[in-house]
Design a protein around this motif. Structure first.
Motif, PDB file in Angstrom:
ATOM      1  N   MET A  76      32.718  36.571  41.115  1.00 27.11           N
ATOM      2  CA  MET A  76      32.788  35.943  42.436  1.00 27.11           C
ATOM      3  C   MET A  76      34.118  35.233  42.638  1.00 27.11           C
ATOM      4  O   MET A  76      34.787  35.410  43.670  1.00 27.11           O
ATOM      5  N   ILE A  77      34.526  34.431  41.659  1.00 23.71           N
ATOM      6  CA  ILE A  77      35.774  33.676  41.779  1.00 23.71           C
ATOM      7  C   ILE A  77      36.972  34.619  41.838  1.00 23.71           C
ATOM      8  O   ILE A  77      37.888  34.443  42.654  1.00 23.71           O
ATOM      9  N   ASN A  78      36.980  35.634  40.988  1.00 25.98           N
ATOM     10  CA  ASN A  78      38.122  36.546  40.951  1.00 25.98           C
ATOM     11  C   ASN A  78      38.297  37.305  42.255  1.00 25.98           C
ATOM     12  O   ASN A  78      39.413  37.418  42.783  1.00 25.98           O
ATOM     13  N   PHE A  79      37.214  37.833  42.806  1.00 28.31           N
ATOM     14  CA  PHE A  79      37.342  38.599  44.037  1.00 28.31           C
ATOM     15  C   PHE A  79      37.540  37.686  45.249  1.00 28.31           C
ATOM     16  O   PHE A  79      38.168  38.092  46.236  1.00 28.31           O
ATOM     17  N   ALA A  80      37.031  36.463  45.190  1.00 31.46           N
ATOM     18  CA  ALA A  80      37.336  35.500  46.247  1.00 31.46           C
ATOM     19  C   ALA A  80      38.827  35.163  46.236  1.00 31.46           C
ATOM     20  O   ALA A  80      39.464  35.060  47.299  1.00 31.46           O
ATOM     21  N   LEU A  81      39.388  35.001  45.049  1.00 36.61           N
ATOM     22  CA  LEU A  81      40.821  34.736  44.933  1.00 36.61           C
ATOM     23  C   LEU A  81      41.632  35.919  45.447  1.00 36.61           C
ATOM     24  O   LEU A  81      42.629  35.735  46.151  1.00 36.61           O
ATOM     25  N   TYR A  82      41.186  37.126  45.121  1.00 35.71           N
ATOM     26  CA  TYR A  82      41.907  38.313  45.593  1.00 35.71           C
ATOM     27  C   TYR A  82      41.879  38.384  47.121  1.00 35.71           C
ATOM     28  O   TYR A  82      42.900  38.658  47.755  1.00 35.71           O
ATOM     29  N   GLY A  83      40.712  38.141  47.717  1.00 30.88           N
ATOM     30  CA  GLY A  83      40.630  38.152  49.179  1.00 30.88           C
ATOM     31  C   GLY A  83      41.498  37.075  49.806  1.00 30.88           C
ATOM     32  O   GLY A  83      42.156  37.312  50.831  1.00 30.88           O
ATOM     33  N   ALA A  84      41.546  35.895  49.194  1.00 30.64           N
ATOM     34  CA  ALA A  84      42.360  34.800  49.730  1.00 30.64           C
ATOM     35  C   ALA A  84      43.843  35.131  49.670  1.00 30.64           C
ATOM     36  O   ALA A  84      44.586  34.886  50.624  1.00 30.64           O
ATOM     37  N   LEU A  85      44.287  35.692  48.569  1.00 27.76           N
ATOM     38  CA  LEU A  85      45.716  35.985  48.462  1.00 27.76           C
ATOM     39  C   LEU A  85      46.118  37.176  49.328  1.00 27.76           C
ATOM     40  O   LEU A  85      47.239  37.218  49.838  1.00 27.76           O
ATOM     41  N   VAL A  86      45.211  38.143  49.536  1.00 28.33           N
ATOM     42  CA  VAL A  86      45.515  39.247  50.452  1.00 28.33           C
ATOM     43  C   VAL A  86      45.669  38.714  51.876  1.00 28.33           C
ATOM     44  O   VAL A  86      46.609  39.076  52.601  1.00 28.33           O
ATOM     45  N   ALA A  87      44.743  37.841  52.286  1.00 29.11           N
ATOM     46  CA  ALA A  87      44.827  37.261  53.625  1.00 29.11           C
ATOM     47  C   ALA A  87      46.091  36.429  53.778  1.00 29.11           C
ATOM     48  O   ALA A  87      46.794  36.522  54.793  1.00 29.11           O
ATOM     49  N   ALA A  88      46.400  35.605  52.784  1.00 26.02           N
ATOM     50  CA  ALA A  88      47.581  34.745  52.864  1.00 26.02           C
ATOM     51  C   ALA A  88      48.862  35.570  52.913  1.00 26.02           C
ATOM     52  O   ALA A  88      49.776  35.277  53.694  1.00 26.02           O
ATOM     53  N   CYS A  89      48.950  36.597  52.074  1.00 23.82           N
ATOM     54  CA  CYS A  89      50.152  37.437  52.067  1.00 23.82           C
ATOM     55  C   CYS A  89      50.304  38.173  53.388  1.00 23.82           C
ATOM     56  O   CYS A  89      51.428  38.310  53.905  1.00 23.82           O
ATOM     57  N   ALA A  90      49.208  38.681  53.934  1.00 21.79           N
ATOM     58  CA  ALA A  90      49.289  39.402  55.210  1.00 21.79           C
ATOM     59  C   ALA A  90      49.751  38.483  56.329  1.00 21.79           C
ATOM     60  O   ALA A  90      50.553  38.878  57.188  1.00 21.79           O
ATOM     61  N   ILE A  91      49.271  37.252  56.341  1.00 19.10           N
ATOM     62  CA  ILE A  91      49.683  36.294  57.370  1.00 19.10           C
ATOM     63  C   ILE A  91      51.151  35.938  57.197  1.00 19.10           C
ATOM     64  O   ILE A  91      51.918  35.849  58.163  1.00 19.10           O
ATOM     65  N   GLY A  92      51.579  35.740  55.950  1.00 17.90           N
ATOM     66  CA  GLY A  92      52.990  35.449  55.715  1.00 17.90           C
ATOM     67  C   GLY A  92      53.893  36.603  56.104  1.00 17.90           C
ATOM     68  O   GLY A  92      54.957  36.413  56.704  1.00 17.90           O
TER      69      GLY A  92
END
Length: 229
Positions: A76-92
């Motif tokens: 759960m933590i690993n895939f939540a982190l992956y989703g968060a960093l994908v969203a953050a990178c896309a926004i950046g």
């Protein structure tokens, strides 16, 4: 033809423009950026549905213990982190699209400073990266992931904040590559870093060589920290 000299007075037009407080960073601008983010459904869906699908696929009904939690909590933590960093990178990385559309040029006509613009993007990335973390943690609770109460809270906060920090990577790519190539570069790059850093595969089952490599990837610290190992 005669010319009249313009002298300072009540009717004089001045071209001085004062920089507002905090370089122009304000809640109104942040709200505009968040609304633009919410209209970009493709990014939100990609950053939430894919990690959620991976979690449901790899989580187990009878999870073994890992650190202070179980395998489901780790996943759960690993895939939540992956989703968060994908969203953050896309926004950046969206700065490349804004440059192509002329939005950045319009903002340069305002008193908004470059630092305030970057800060707004980072704050927007934090807002956007919150959605996948919330969804994955809800899914983890429904799958009976086992974590102490304090670990639930700290893991949630650390996963969200660490994922949001990757907006800086998206900003870097958005400024140095053409518009159409931003996410084409970031997508494979994030997948490689996730595999190499132990995000998709538990760090403890990696070979000694890969464990050494993982320590030099930006994923290793966030992966090791939230789970409390």
């Amino acid at each position: 033809m005669s010319t009249a000299a313009i002298t300072p007075g009540d009717d004089a037009i001045t071209l001085d423009r004062k920089v507002p407080a905090h370089g122009g960073l304000n809640l109104r601008l942040l709200r505009i950026e968040v609304r633009r983010l919410l209209r970009n459904r493709r990014t939100l869906i990609f950053a939430t549905i894919m990690p959620l699908a991976f979690f449901l696929l790899f989580s187990s009904g009878s999870a073994g213990r890992i650190g202070r939690g179980d395998y489901n909590a780790y996943t759960m933590i690993n895939f939540a982190l992956y989703g968060a960093l994908v969203a953050a990178c896309a926004i950046g990385a969206s700065v490349s699209i804004e440059r192509a559309q002329g939005w950045s040029r319009q903002l340069r006509l305002t008193p908004l400073t470059g630092r305030a613009y970057i800060a707004t993007k980072l704050l927007t990335a934090l807002v956007g990266s919150l959605a996948p973390v919330v969804i994955l943690f809800i899914a983890g609770a429904l799958r009976h992931s086992s974590l102490p109460t304090d670990a639930w809270v700290t893991s949630f906060l650390l996963t969200w904040l660490m994922g949001g920090l990757f907006a800086s990577l998206g900003l870097f790519v958005g400024y140095v590559v053409p518009t159409e190539n931003g996410m084409q570069i970031l997508g494979p790059l994030l997948a490689i870093l996730a595999f190499g850093g132990g995000l998709f595969v538990p760090y403890d089952v990696l070979s000694p060589t890969m464990q050494t490599v993982a320590r030099f990837t930006p994923m290793w610290g966030p992966v090791r920290s939230p789970a409390g190992r």
